[in-house]
Enzyme design. Structure first.
Site, mmCIF file in Angstrom:
data_model
loop_
_atom_site.group_PDB
_atom_site.id
_atom_site.type_symbol
_atom_site.label_atom_id
_atom_site.label_comp_id
_atom_site.label_asym_id
_atom_site.label_seq_id
_atom_site.Cartn_x
_atom_site.Cartn_y
_atom_site.Cartn_z
ATOM 1 N NE ARG A 60 -3.675 0.259 2.371
ATOM 2 C CZ ARG A 60 -4.663 0.525 3.207
ATOM 3 N NH1 ARG A 60 -4.985 -0.357 4.158
ATOM 4 N NH2 ARG A 60 -5.326 1.655 3.128
ATOM 5 C CE LYS A 164 5.495 -21.300 8.804
ATOM 6 N NZ LYS A 164 5.245 -20.665 10.052
ATOM 7 C CG HIS A 194 10.763 -22.598 5.006
ATOM 8 N ND1 HIS A 194 9.719 -22.138 5.769
ATOM 9 C CD2 HIS A 194 11.771 -22.875 5.869
ATOM 10 C CE1 HIS A 194 10.088 -22.123 7.040
ATOM 11 N NE2 HIS A 194 11.309 -22.565 7.134
ATOM 12 C CE LYS A 198 14.819 -25.416 6.687
ATOM 13 N NZ LYS A 198 15.766 -24.313 6.560
ATOM 14 C CD GLU A 232 12.844 -21.280 15.567
ATOM 15 O OE1 GLU A 232 13.250 -20.175 15.158
ATOM 16 O OE2 GLU A 232 11.649 -21.608 15.563
ATOM 17 C CG ASP A 251 5.012 -21.083 13.526
ATOM 18 O OD1 ASP A 251 4.580 -20.528 12.505
ATOM 19 O OD2 ASP A 251 6.204 -20.975 13.901
ATOM 20 C CG HIS A 256 7.396 -26.045 8.774
ATOM 21 N ND1 HIS A 256 7.194 -25.661 7.466
ATOM 22 C CD2 HIS A 256 7.471 -24.886 9.495
ATOM 23 C CE1 HIS A 256 7.156 -24.341 7.396
ATOM 24 N NE2 HIS A 256 7.316 -23.856 8.603
ATOM 25 C CE LYS A 356 9.656 -19.211 17.499
ATOM 26 N NZ LYS A 356 10.412 -18.716 16.330
#
Length: 505
Positions: A60, A164, A194, A198, A232, A251, A256, A356
């Protein structure tokens, strides 16, 4: 400009990557800056992007083509992996990069876009790749806008790439699929994951189906259990408001890791072509046992990180992250035990965990084989127990290692574990393409092998939905693990019930 590489040119021609227009909706977003434009630039650098390709970015914000090119140049410099930015290559690349401001709810914008697409038909054959890099709430309005303006059909092919998440639950995923299919045929809808792009995940197919050594062992008779870890070390990195609406289960596991599990466990396809490979992956997803209400507390674990300390650094808990509600119940850690109800895998547990702020950043697949049927070397001092282990490392260092027992040098039969390692970087001596390079090139070539299909998305939601519903209603005592640890103690207990322990990467 770099010299022409005949091998890369031949590879592009062999794959049939045609000229096209690439339209990126959400052109000022993080994904575009961090992944899409750097990937397209890299394809151009390696002459894998046809020189006739044109790229339009839409958002925008009213800025000029030159301003947009400057922003994308800075982003590409910053985020290009294995950076070797070339000014001359960029100068040629940016001549094909344009900015098209407009409101996604305004029919006039789609009319303007249609005029631009018409102008490029002589050089691109009317081929267009629409990339939805917007907020998920914009997916349906954009697709409806393209349909109403007649832009989903044209002189050449018209494809849409959807990022996603593919819905927030089973119902919304089905609704999204129906809306997409009202405008685009299923064969032209590319749902991007994604992880499947890989290099090491792709290599699972080659490893399994191009080598005769492991296929006879790839079943319940020889494999004891499988562990899939996607850890992670970072937190939500300023994305707390978004992450609060999704969580680790939705998520990562739904989007995945079930796809990774399907790649590991699927049956071989009759031929290596998109429909056959995806048929087998979908069949495996449909074979995963849907957990019953009484099993969810036993076979799944939800977690949320609290404050922690790593070295000399104090780490904030999730509820202290910007944009996160102080009493948020979001899962930042998710672990689950899945079973595949087919003849190959009956009774073999597949353990999946993701989170996480864990102790280390790593994504890998660990195949734990059964122990030898008889310990003929005894249990004396120095005897090392433990099964053979095959580890497929997805990130950060891509490779494969096989652990087995060998005799320790010297007198007596004392055993110790040793490993054979294969590493992409040292073995091939070439740069590994990023997932987005691979997947963008595949979409332009019309190769959907690494993309998910409607039935695959809905099959994975069938498995995850009962867990998500149960977790939404449960009253967990969050936070239940420290930032910088390996997650909740309940996750260890989940494996211990079957006599297993999480592998420490």
């Amino acid at each position: 400009m770099p010299e022409t590489n005949p091998y890369l040119d031949a590879m592009r021609l062999e794959r049939g990557v045609p000229p096209c227009v690439i339209v990126i909706f959400g052109a000022n977003g993080d994904l575009t800056k961090r992944k899409l434009i750097p990937a397209l630039y890299r394809l151009a650098m390696e002459r894998r992007l046809p020189p006739e390709c044109v790229i339009y970015g839409n958002s925008r914000t009213p800025i000029t083509d030159e301003d947009y090119r400057g922003k994308m140049k800075a982003a590409t410099r910053q985020f290009l992996e294995q950076s070797d930015f070339d000014e001359e290559v960029w100068a040629d690349f940016e001549r094909r990069l344009y900015y098209l401001p407009g409101d996604l709810s305004d029919p006039e914008f789609y009319a303007t876009l249609g005029a631009r697409l018409k102008e490029s038909e002589t050089t691109t054959g009317g081929n267009v790749l629409f990339y939805l890099s917007t907020q998920p709430s914009h997916y349906v309005p954009v697709v409806q806008g393209l349909g109403a303006a007649g832009l989903a059909r044209g002189k050449g092919w018209r494809r849409v790439v959807v990022e996603k998440p593919f819905g927030h639950n089973l119902e919304s995923a089905g609704s999204l699929n129906r809306e997409l299919q009202k405008v685009f045929p299923e064969r032209e809808i590319y749902r991007i994951d994604h992880y499947l792009g890989k290099e090491t995940v792709q290599n699972v197919l080659a490893f399994r189906f191009a080598n005769g050594i492991f296929e006879p062992l790839w079943n319940r008779r020889y494999i004891n259990h499988v562990q899939i870890t996607a850890a992670e070390s970072i937190g939500v990195e300023g994305r707390g408001e978004y992450y609060q609406q999704s969580g680790a289960l939705r998520d990562m596991i739904q989007n995945h890791l079930l796809q990774v599990m399907a790649t590991i466990a699927m049956e071989p396809s009759a031929v290596f072509e998109p429909s056959s490979v995806r048929d087998e992956r979908a069949k495996l997803l449909r074979s995963i046992r849907v957990p019953k209400s009484g099993e969810i507390d036993v076979d799944t674990v939800a977690g949320q990180y609290g404050p922690g300390r790593v070295g000399t650094s104090d780490l904030a808990g999730f509820r202290h992250e910007p944009g996160v509600h102080p009493e948020a119940r979001t899962d930042t850690y998710a672990a689950a035990t899945f079973f595949v109800d087919n003849w190959r895998w009956a009774g073999v547990p597949f353990y999946i965990r993701t989170g996480k702020r864990l102790a280390k950043r790593i994504t890998d697949i660990a195949i734990h084989f059964n122990s030898a049927p008889l310990a003929i070397f005894g249990d004396g001092a120095g005897q090392v127990a433990g099964p053979n282990l095959l580890v497929i490392r997805i990130q950060p260092e891509e490779g494969i290692s096989l652990r087995f027992l060998s005799k320790n040098p010297g007198a007596g039969m004392r055993l110790r574990p040793v490993s054979m390692d294969f590493q992409y970087g040292s073995s091939f001596g070439v740069r590994t393409p990023t997932a987005y390079e691979t997947l963008l090139e595949d979409a332009m070539a019309g190769d959907a092998t690494l993309y998910t299909r409607q039935d695959m998305v809905e099959a994975s939601w069938q498995v995850v939905q009962p867990i998500a519903d149960h977790w939404d209603e449960a009253k967990y005592n969050f936070p239940n693990y420290d930032a910088g640890s390996w997650g909740p103690q309940a996750s260890d207990a989940m494996l211990a019930r079957r006599g297993h322990v999480w592998r420490v990467p």
